[in-house]
Design a protein around this motif. Sequence first.
Motif, short mmCIF file in Angstrom:
data_model
loop_
_atom_site.label_atom_id
_atom_site.label_comp_id
_atom_site.label_asym_id
_atom_site.label_seq_id
_atom_site.Cartn_x
_atom_site.Cartn_y
_atom_site.Cartn_z
N GLY A 108 0.80 -1.21 0.00
CA GLY A 108 0.00 0.00 0.00
C GLY A 108 0.83 1.26 0.00
O GLY A 108 1.66 1.47 0.89
N ALA A 109 0.60 2.11 -1.00
CA ALA A 109 1.20 3.44 -1.04
C ALA A 109 0.34 4.39 -0.20
O ALA A 109 -0.67 3.99 0.38
CB ALA A 109 1.30 3.93 -2.48
N LEU A 110 0.74 5.64 -0.13
CA LEU A 110 0.04 6.62 0.71
C LEU A 110 -1.45 6.68 0.41
O LEU A 110 -2.28 6.71 1.32
CB LEU A 110 0.68 8.00 0.52
CG LEU A 110 0.04 9.16 1.27
CD1 LEU A 110 0.10 8.93 2.78
CD2 LEU A 110 0.72 10.48 0.89
N THR A 111 -1.80 6.67 -0.87
CA THR A 111 -3.21 6.80 -1.24
C THR A 111 -4.03 5.56 -0.88
O THR A 111 -5.26 5.63 -0.87
CB THR A 111 -3.35 7.07 -2.75
OG1 THR A 111 -2.67 6.04 -3.48
CG2 THR A 111 -2.76 8.43 -3.11
N ASP A 112 -3.36 4.45 -0.58
CA ASP A 112 -4.06 3.20 -0.28
C ASP A 112 -4.30 3.00 1.21
O ASP A 112 -5.07 2.11 1.60
CB ASP A 112 -3.26 2.00 -0.80
CG ASP A 112 -2.98 2.08 -2.28
OD1 ASP A 112 -3.91 2.42 -3.03
OD2 ASP A 112 -1.83 1.84 -2.69
N VAL A 113 -3.67 3.78 2.05
CA VAL A 113 -3.72 3.55 3.50
C VAL A 113 -5.10 3.91 4.04
O VAL A 113 -5.66 4.96 3.72
CB VAL A 113 -2.64 4.36 4.23
CG1 VAL A 113 -2.78 4.22 5.73
CG2 VAL A 113 -1.26 3.94 3.77
N ASP A 114 -5.66 3.01 4.87
CA ASP A 114 -6.89 3.30 5.57
C ASP A 114 -6.76 2.87 7.02
O ASP A 114 -5.74 2.30 7.43
CB ASP A 114 -8.11 2.65 4.89
CG ASP A 114 -7.97 1.13 4.78
OD1 ASP A 114 -7.21 0.52 5.56
OD2 ASP A 114 -8.64 0.55 3.90
N GLU A 115 -7.80 3.13 7.81
CA GLU A 115 -7.74 2.82 9.23
C GLU A 115 -7.58 1.34 9.50
O GLU A 115 -6.86 0.93 10.43
CB GLU A 115 -8.98 3.34 9.96
CG GLU A 115 -9.10 4.84 10.03
CD GLU A 115 -9.93 5.42 8.88
OE1 GLU A 115 -10.04 4.73 7.83
OE2 GLU A 115 -10.43 6.54 9.03
N GLU A 116 -8.22 0.51 8.69
CA GLU A 116 -8.15 -0.94 8.92
C GLU A 116 -6.73 -1.45 8.73
O GLU A 116 -6.23 -2.24 9.54
CB GLU A 116 -9.10 -1.66 7.96
CG GLU A 116 -9.10 -3.17 8.14
CD GLU A 116 -10.05 -3.87 7.19
OE1 GLU A 116 -10.09 -5.12 7.21
OE2 GLU A 116 -10.74 -3.20 6.41
N GLN A 117 -6.06 -1.00 7.66
CA GLN A 117 -4.68 -1.43 7.43
C GLN A 117 -3.76 -0.93 8.53
O GLN A 117 -2.91 -1.67 9.04
CB GLN A 117 -4.19 -0.92 6.08
CG GLN A 117 -2.79 -1.42 5.72
CD GLN A 117 -2.20 -0.71 4.52
OE1 GLN A 117 -2.17 0.52 4.49
NE2 GLN A 117 -1.75 -1.47 3.53
N LEU A 118 -3.93 0.32 8.93
CA LEU A 118 -3.10 0.89 9.99
C LEU A 118 -3.25 0.10 11.28
O LEU A 118 -2.26 -0.29 11.91
CB LEU A 118 -3.49 2.35 10.22
CG LEU A 118 -2.69 3.11 11.27
CD1 LEU A 118 -1.27 3.35 10.80
CD2 LEU A 118 -3.37 4.44 11.60
N GLY A 128 15.17 2.33 1.92
CA GLY A 128 14.54 1.95 0.67
C GLY A 128 13.05 2.21 0.60
O GLY A 128 12.39 2.44 1.61
N PRO A 129 12.49 2.16 -0.62
CA PRO A 129 11.05 2.31 -0.80
C PRO A 129 10.31 1.11 -0.24
O PRO A 129 10.84 -0.01 -0.22
CB PRO A 129 10.90 2.41 -2.32
CG PRO A 129 12.09 1.67 -2.87
CD PRO A 129 13.20 1.91 -1.89
N ALA A 130 9.08 1.34 0.23
CA ALA A 130 8.33 0.24 0.84
C ALA A 130 6.88 0.66 1.05
O ALA A 130 6.57 1.85 1.07
CB ALA A 130 8.95 -0.13 2.19
N PRO A 131 5.99 -0.31 1.23
CA PRO A 131 4.62 0.02 1.66
C PRO A 131 4.66 0.78 2.97
O PRO A 131 5.32 0.36 3.93
CB PRO A 131 3.97 -1.35 1.82
CG PRO A 131 4.75 -2.27 0.94
CD PRO A 131 6.16 -1.76 1.02
N ILE A 132 3.97 1.89 3.04
CA ILE A 132 4.15 2.85 4.14
C ILE A 132 3.83 2.25 5.51
O ILE A 132 4.61 2.36 6.45
CB ILE A 132 3.30 4.10 3.88
CG1 ILE A 132 3.97 4.94 2.79
CG2 ILE A 132 3.14 4.94 5.15
CD1 ILE A 132 3.21 6.17 2.39
N VAL A 133 2.67 1.63 5.65
CA VAL A 133 2.27 1.17 6.98
C VAL A 133 3.11 -0.02 7.43
O VAL A 133 3.53 -0.10 8.60
CB VAL A 133 0.77 0.84 7.02
CG1 VAL A 133 0.38 0.34 8.40
CG2 VAL A 133 -0.06 2.06 6.67
#
Length: 226
Positions: A87-97, A138-143
């Motif tokens: 998940g990139a920034l635009t994909d993050v939601d409360e459930e994933q967090l 490095g780059p990575a899924p944010i959460v």
Amino acid sequence: MDAVIVTGAAGALGHAVVAEFLAAGRPVVALDRPSAHLDALGERDGVHHIAVDLASRAAVQEAFGAVDALPVTATALVGLAGGFTPGALTDVDEEQLDSLFRSNFGSALWTAQAVAPRFAAAGGGAIVNVGSRTAVEGPAPIVHATSKAAVVRLTQLLAGELRAQKIRVNAVLPSTIDTPANRSWMSPEMAARAVAPEAIAKVIVFLCGPDAAPISGAAIPVYGDA
């Protein structure tokens, strides 16, 4: 020999870590969510298995009460439990967090909280957490990356807090691990560079042993060529 508690024991890395400790003559207390894989692991000689939601503080406290009733004394904890979602920034939601911080950071926090007084009463012990290369570079899924970065910082803080109780706390930082799940999406070139779970298991076993006595607060890369 003293036993080792392994969380996330039913996974691919978990199986390799359990096997390495058994080969070293150390019994294992395997903690993971309920599954047929955990039940099968519990049938191995030297393995005691306990099903538990490691993201729940209350469930972890209850599970460690069950550990206390086993005919072994544990002096090491290996925290492999965790989760991953892209998940990139635009994909993050409360459930994933919530899900990733509870499974990655929460499981490490609650098990350390439960085990620290037990290790102190036993005269000391070792904790090894599993972070990620993406926690530090490095780059990575944010959460996922930030939840693993929290595990690395937790490792440093616990190393300082628990040093006086002779409890060492370290972390290993894998990159891409050669597991069946990862091979389902990796190219042949990536798979050839991925690190074998057995190789990471050997580092973890070393960190839990007497030869690693001077090491605490370390975040050790286990990147291989990946």
